[in-house]
Design an enzyme around this catalytic site. Structure first.
Site, PDB file in Angstrom:
ATOM      1  N   GLU A 157     -14.296 -23.057   3.550  1.00 45.36           N
ATOM      2  CA  GLU A 157     -13.463 -22.042   4.319  1.00 45.36           C
ATOM      3  C   GLU A 157     -14.072 -22.376   5.847  1.00 45.36           C
ATOM      4  OE1 GLU A 157     -11.615 -18.065   3.429  1.00 45.36           O
ATOM      5  OE2 GLU A 157     -10.806 -18.721   5.473  1.00 45.36           O
ATOM      6  N   ASP A 212     -17.460 -12.227   5.606  1.00 46.31           N
ATOM      7  CA  ASP A 212     -16.311 -13.834   5.143  1.00 46.31           C
ATOM      8  C   ASP A 212     -16.767 -14.942   4.857  1.00 46.31           C
ATOM      9  OD1 ASP A 212     -14.586 -14.227   3.820  1.00 46.31           O
ATOM     10  OD2 ASP A 212     -12.519 -14.141   4.945  1.00 46.31           O
ATOM     11  N   GLU A 256      -6.497  -6.752   3.133  1.00 42.81           N
ATOM     12  CA  GLU A 256      -4.807  -7.720   4.310  1.00 42.81           C
ATOM     13  C   GLU A 256      -4.024  -7.782   3.147  1.00 42.81           C
ATOM     14  OE1 GLU A 256      -8.359 -11.274   5.096  1.00 42.81           O
ATOM     15  OE2 GLU A 256      -7.710 -11.602   2.818  1.00 42.81           O
TER      16      GLU A 256
HETATM   17  C1  GCU Z   1     -10.757 -14.671   3.225  1.00 45.23           C
HETATM   18  C2  GCU Z   1      -9.992 -15.575   3.704  1.00 45.23           C
HETATM   19  C3  GCU Z   1      -8.218 -15.112   2.921  1.00 45.23           C
HETATM   20  C4  GCU Z   1      -8.255 -14.834   1.588  1.00 45.23           C
HETATM   21  C5  GCU Z   1      -9.345 -13.704   1.600  1.00 45.23           C
HETATM   22  C6  GCU Z   1     -10.268 -12.991   0.449  1.00 45.23           C
HETATM   23  O1  GCU Z   1     -10.030 -13.885   4.692  1.00 45.23           O
HETATM   24  O2  GCU Z   1      -9.592 -16.776   4.915  1.00 45.23           O
HETATM   25  O3  GCU Z   1      -7.763 -16.589   2.600  1.00 45.23           O
HETATM   26  O4  GCU Z   1      -7.561 -14.079   1.195  1.00 45.23           O
HETATM   27  O5  GCU Z   1     -10.738 -13.773   2.517  1.00 45.23           O
HETATM   28  O6  GCU Z   1     -11.156 -12.853   0.018  1.00 45.23           O
HETATM   29  O7  GCU Z   1      -9.377 -12.216  -0.222  1.00 45.23           O
END
Ligand code: GCU
Length: 672
Positions: free
Chosen positions: A383, A355, A281
């Site tokens: 979440e 996730d 990400e």
């Molecule tokens: C999910 C979550 C993010 C988080 C990511 C992670 O995608 O929505 O907010 O940063 O997990 O676990 O790194």
């Protein structure tokens, strides 16, 4: 009126405390028992002082004198108790006679005594008699961690309980007593590590100013057996150190991390180590330099090794590499690295391959990397399960992963993989993304406290049942009235499945709205990357629904051990609650019950709504037995949940019907 007002103010303050005290709602014995109930033998270490302070604070009625003594204290060895198997953290608590006097002995190491003290208090608070006590236990998992996704500006990523508990502005000078209460709560469960900052880390956390702040927290947590860890940003050598690169193979980079580690250890001698989210990400990582995750992890591991530190390297990699199936990425990237990680590296793997969905099959990496210690990462914060508002007791979710049969080496459970017993690893760990913030009740709702509690208890002993944990939590949180307990436990046990039913039954996943992940969005199809869109996950059209992960689809089933892959390859042998995770099936597919897939799907949505309605009715019955503050908030949250369960069902069904043009089965209420 003034008197009336101040009485009201007192009442409000007392009530407002109800949520604050978590499951440690002691009712200390009064006057007649004023003699100090605790003796500490040997050196009065800070940890023993903390244990003694807790006993004095709780001062349970009828307990009589308590002695805290190391297992090697002559008074203990003379008793010839079975202390040899306690290890570093286990405890033994027993009613014994020493010097002709009956005492409750709490013994072990310093840490064992701390945990034994809390176990004794739990024992008594859950209705046991204060005599003939005989408790013994040791944790199955070595590092039992909370991961805070707390940003340095006080915002908690995916946090729904207020702002960060850490007041970085007033640290290190002001040591909020709440930090101690946080440590007490964690010690009561045996949690022994905490990562202070978000995995999406900012480099500032590694600057001297922030190291000093982290050190202040470490000082407060130390007597409670909790080590501090930091999330590290992989590019820090460039951003903080002014180097041209963060390439793990560059000696200058390794030297920078070694020096940074030395600096941290000077401030925090028992610093736990680093948690790293790399090449996921948008986070920087070794792959930016053509190096592997193992290269990156090992370079950091070398930096902390001289100090006894460890590196928790996350396998949650989520990049553009496999648009074919996002759920396959972690396995594809990490499985080939098995055996390449340094001895002080643990690979941290989310409980499922996607996730933190309300239900996911266990992650295929559990059992697939025998030469690497693997830690599961659970999300305690909700979440994808209705934030702090919806009631969802997560022990069944955690336990479902921990008890899952990996079909490797016989029928090893995930818990045997992660506690290190299966592959004889020295290191073992478990991580939970915290649901804690600065809200008065810590977690945004009373029932969310149970998720923190249950995570901690399962981290200590993954074989505990969700039901038993719910009961002991409810007893300590709400009291021992049997009717109240039966009701609360029944509510908790039904709650998570209800969320699955009204958000995504039968193995559907990731159908929620964009970004915040609250509420339904299965129709979303226009986001830039394919796997950001819910339509990518359900693949529904006029003919059918579900993600084909068999050999005719993404082939993700092949990531599981052969015995299990075989079961998952066939819809008839796939557990019904994971069916559409692995298979794309016609709406008319016949389920084991004989009903069609479509009718069964609708039944699940209806059942989810009906269960929430039942939770509301059940909670009404508890009104006379719960303090008004906690009762009212829960009641109002349940009303929100009932409304939003309908929102989820109606929006989802309307969308599915717009694709399949099928009628609702007889008896199902039409979508609003
Ligand atoms: C999910 C979550 C993010 C988080 C990511 C992670 O995608 O929505 O907010 O940063 O997990 O676990 O790194």
């Amino acid at each position: 009126w003034y008197l009336g007002l101040s009485l009201l103010a007192c009442a409000t303050a007392a009530q407002a405390e109800d949520g604050y005290r978590l499951w440690m709602r002691y009712a200390p014995a009064t006057a007649s028992q004023t003699a100090d109930p605790v003796t500490v033998r040997g050196e009065q270490t800070p940890m023993l002082a903390a244990a003694a302070a807790e006993l004095r604070r709780a001062n349970p009625a009828g307990l009589g004198p308590v002695m805290l003594a190391h297992a090697n204290d002559p008074a203990v060895t003379a008793l010839r108790l079975p202390v040899a198997t306690l290890g570093d953290e286990g405890y033994l608590v027993r009613s014994v006679t020493i010097d002709g006097r009956p005492v409750t002995l709490v013994t072990g190491t310093d840490r064992g005594i701390l945990y034994g003290t809390f176990a004794l208090l739990r024992h008594l608070a859950t209705g046991a008699a204060p005599t003939r006590i005989d408790l013994t236990s040791r944790p199955r998992v070595g590092l039992r961690m909370l991961n805070h996704w707390d940003n340095l500006d006080g915002v908690v990523e995916r946090g729904y309980a207020g702002r960060s508990l850490w007041d970085w502005w007033t640290l290190p000078d002001y040591r909020d007593p709440r930090y101690t209460d946080y440590a007490r709560a964690n010690a009561s469960l045996g949690i022994n590590g905490t990562v202070l900052n978000n995995v999406n880390a900012k480099v500032e956390s590694l600057t001297p100013r922030y190291i000093a702040k982290a050190a202040a927290l470490a000082d407060i947590f130390r007597p409670y057996g909790i080590k501090v860890y930091l999330s590290a940003r992989f590019s820090a050598p460039v951003e903080l150190g002014g180097l041209k690169t963060a390439n793990p193979k560059d000696p200058a980079v390794a030297a920078w991390w070694a020096a940074k580690s030395d600096e941290i250890y000077r401030a925090i001698p028992d610093f736990g180590g680093f948690l790293v989210k790399a090449n996921s990400e948008g986070q920087p990582g070794p792959r930016d330099y053509g190096a592997s995750h193992a290269d990156g992890a090992n370079m950091l591991a070398a930096a902390v090794r001289p100090h006894g530190g460890i590196v928790l390297w996350r396998a949650f990699v989520y990049a553009d590499t496999d648009p074919n199936d996002r759920a396959k990425q972690a396995y594809d990237e990490f499985k080939p690295l098995d055996g390449q990680f340094a001895k002080n590296v643990i690979v941290q793997v989310k409980n499922g391959a996607l996730d933190f969905q309300p239900r996911e099959p266990f992650h295929p990496l559990f059992g697939a990397m025998p030469r690497t210690p693997i830690a599961p990462e659970f999300q305690i914060t909700k979440e994808y399960l209705g934030f702090a508002t919806h009631l969802a007791y997560l022990a069944p979710l955690f336990s479902e992963t921990l008890t899952a049969d990996t079909h490797t080496r016989g029928h090893a459970r995930v818990s045997q993989v992660i506690d290190g017993s299966l592959d004889r690893h020295r290191l073992s760990a478990i991580a939970g993304v915290a649901n804690i913030g600065d809200s008065r009740d810590w977690t945004g709702s009373s029932f969310n406290q149970a998720n923190w509690y249950a995570y901690g208890r399962l981290a200590w002993d993954p074989s505990l049942t969700p039901q038993a944990i719910a009961r002991e939590w409810a007893m300590q949180t709400f009291g021992t009235d049997p009717k109240l307990l039966d009701t609360v436990v029944a509510m908790m046990m039904a709650s998570r499945e209800a969320v699955v039913d009204y958000t995504g039954p039968l193995g559907l996943a990731h159908l929620m709205a964009t970004g915040h992940h609250y509420g339904p969005g299965p129709w979303v199809a226009d986001l830039k990357r394919p796997e950001w869109n819910p339509v990518y996950y359900h693949r529904a059209d006029a003919a059918g629904i579900g993600f084909d992960r068999t050999k005719t689809g993404s082939k993700a089933v092949a990531q599981y051990a052969p015995g299990l892959a075989k079961l998952y390859a066939d819809p008839k042998t796939t557990p019904e609650n994971e069916l559409l995770w692995f298979h794309h099936l016609p709406w008319t597919y016949r389920m084991a019950s004989g009903a069609t897939l479509w009718d069964t799907l609708v039944q699940h949505y209806d059942r989810g709504v009906a269960t929430v309605d039942t939770l509301r009715t059940q909670w009404q019955q508890t009104k006379p037995l719960v303090d008004p503050e906690r009762w009212q908030k829960t009641d109002e949250f349940l009303a929100v949940q009932a409304r939003e369960a309908r929102w989820w069902r109606d929006a989802s069904l309307s969308y599915w019907m717009s694709l399949n043009n099928l009628p609702l089965p007889a008896g199902s209420p039409p979508p609003a």
